[in-house]
Design an enzyme around this catalytic site. Structure first.
Site, PDB file in Angstrom:
ATOM      1  N   CYS A 283      34.829  29.311  -5.507  1.00 55.28           N
ATOM      2  CA  CYS A 283      33.839  29.927  -4.610  1.00 55.28           C
ATOM      3  C   CYS A 283      32.587  29.065  -4.461  1.00 55.28           C
ATOM      4  O   CYS A 283      32.046  28.920  -3.360  1.00 55.28           O
ATOM      5  CB  CYS A 283      33.486  31.329  -5.076  1.00 55.28           C
ATOM      6  SG  CYS A 283      32.994  31.425  -6.806  1.00 55.28           S
TER       7      CYS A 283
ATOM      8  N   HIS B  60      30.074  35.060  -8.529  1.00 55.88           N
ATOM      9  CA  HIS B  60      30.630  34.621  -7.253  1.00 55.88           C
ATOM     10  C   HIS B  60      29.547  33.907  -6.452  1.00 55.88           C
ATOM     11  O   HIS B  60      28.364  34.186  -6.612  1.00 55.88           O
ATOM     12  CB  HIS B  60      31.128  35.866  -6.488  1.00 55.88           C
ATOM     13  CG  HIS B  60      32.037  35.552  -5.341  1.00 55.88           C
ATOM     14  ND1 HIS B  60      33.096  34.697  -5.439  1.00 55.88           N
ATOM     15  CD2 HIS B  60      32.062  36.001  -4.053  1.00 55.88           C
ATOM     16  CE1 HIS B  60      33.729  34.634  -4.275  1.00 55.88           C
ATOM     17  NE2 HIS B  60      33.112  35.410  -3.422  1.00 55.88           N
TER      18      HIS B  60
ATOM     19  N   ASP C  53      31.972  35.913   2.690  1.00 57.57           N
ATOM     20  CA  ASP C  53      32.705  35.801   1.427  1.00 57.57           C
ATOM     21  C   ASP C  53      33.818  34.759   1.532  1.00 57.57           C
ATOM     22  O   ASP C  53      34.681  34.867   2.403  1.00 57.57           O
ATOM     23  CB  ASP C  53      33.274  37.167   1.025  1.00 57.57           C
ATOM     24  CG  ASP C  53      33.631  37.227  -0.442  1.00 57.57           C
ATOM     25  OD1 ASP C  53      34.145  36.220  -0.964  1.00 57.57           O
ATOM     26  OD2 ASP C  53      33.382  38.268  -1.073  1.00 57.57           O
TER      27      ASP C  53
END
Lengths: 197, 197
Positions: B71, B176, B194
């Protein structure tokens, strides 16, 4: 992503000058960058006119193609994810996801890696995974194409992938697949969510 | 992509029920899907208020992460492509592109594949490639954070990547990274692009 004039699909090809490596290519003048002030304005209009309804699902699921010849597989994967078609292959760990390199149907993946898919292979591949309507450009009038653009872009449960010539658009390469993200009826332009990097 | 309430960053974690494999996860009720009617409306407002200026460059360069722990690398790659930072590594053939699996700086890629990057490693990695301002949440007031959101989202030459706890958001996993795509000042909500599939 670029906004491309529907009327310019058959313009004369102009090959790019030779270079060693490329970090993106400048868009030809007749195509408008999505992120330019003009591109933003076109998108806003399309959005306000209700012709960007499917854009949100598509862009949530957008990923660039994993190989230079995977435009067809990548476009289909984006649409399958946008449609939330169940039964996606396991990607990594416990996660399932439609992904270009995991679509193995109608064409051998190693051959696709070298030369991509033909129009018919793409149609076969799409039919393997979802309800599909296949239309050949030479069998469809411009009016029908524009009517389809309007109808698809005003919904989020049906998507259009176009097969077009990048050469005819004065871009690098030739046969290419990409999903359509939106339609601007005032300027008669479509937003092509180009899967190429 | 999901729109997340800034005020809800510190809510009580609620682990998901055990399952074998997942094709996407349902968003908790306090987060709004970008592609839902409410998400579209929030985005339209942000766009019309001038707080989605950077969204277009980001979404043009958006790709999902190549590994479950990438991520941080993926968020940084998206921003480097959006900024058109030159010197990208060669991806395939003649094409250069910032890509998560090709970012090799400050952390060994094989270790990142297993456990991701820490906040400090991410900051180091970002500094390797572009001008970077690093802010820790516990050193910044909520007012400053919101002021930064507004300022970043009204430009397309500077981007914000947030490091947050997915657990605190009642989502799967924990630490994240993701870029911020837009800010809705009326609802005080941010659009998190995201990078997870």
């Amino acid at each position: 992503m670029s906004t491309k004039k529907v009327t310019n699909l058959l313009e004369t090809p102009q090959p790019p000058p030779p270079q060693m490596t490329f970090q993106g290519r400048k868009l030809p003048d007749h195509l408008i960058n999505f992120a330019s002030p003009a591109g933003k304005e076109l998108f806003k209009q399309a959005l306000n006119d209700g012709y960007a309804e499917g854009y949100f699902n598509l862009s949530s699921c957008f990923s660039h193609q994993m190989e230079p010849a995977y435009c067809g597989l990548s476009s289909l994967s984006i649409v399958l994810n946008a449609l939330q078609v169940t039964g996606a292959p396991v990607w990594k760990g416990p996660w399932r996801w439609w992904s270009d390199e995991l679509l193995n149907c109608c064409a051998e993946i190693e051959i696709v890696k070298k030369s991509g898919v033909t129009f018919d292979q793409f149609a076969c591949l799409a039919r393997c995974h979802c309800d599909t309507i296949v239309k050949r450009a030479n069998k469809v009038s411009k009016e029908e194409f524009i009517s389809d653009l309007k109808s698809v872009c005003s919904r989020s449960d049906i998507f259009m992938i176009i097969s077009f010539s990048r050469q005819a658009m004065q871009q690098t390469g030739d046969g290419h697949f990409s999903p359509i993200g939106a339609y601007n009826s005032e300027q008669n332009m479509a937003l092509v969510l180009d899967t190429a990097r």
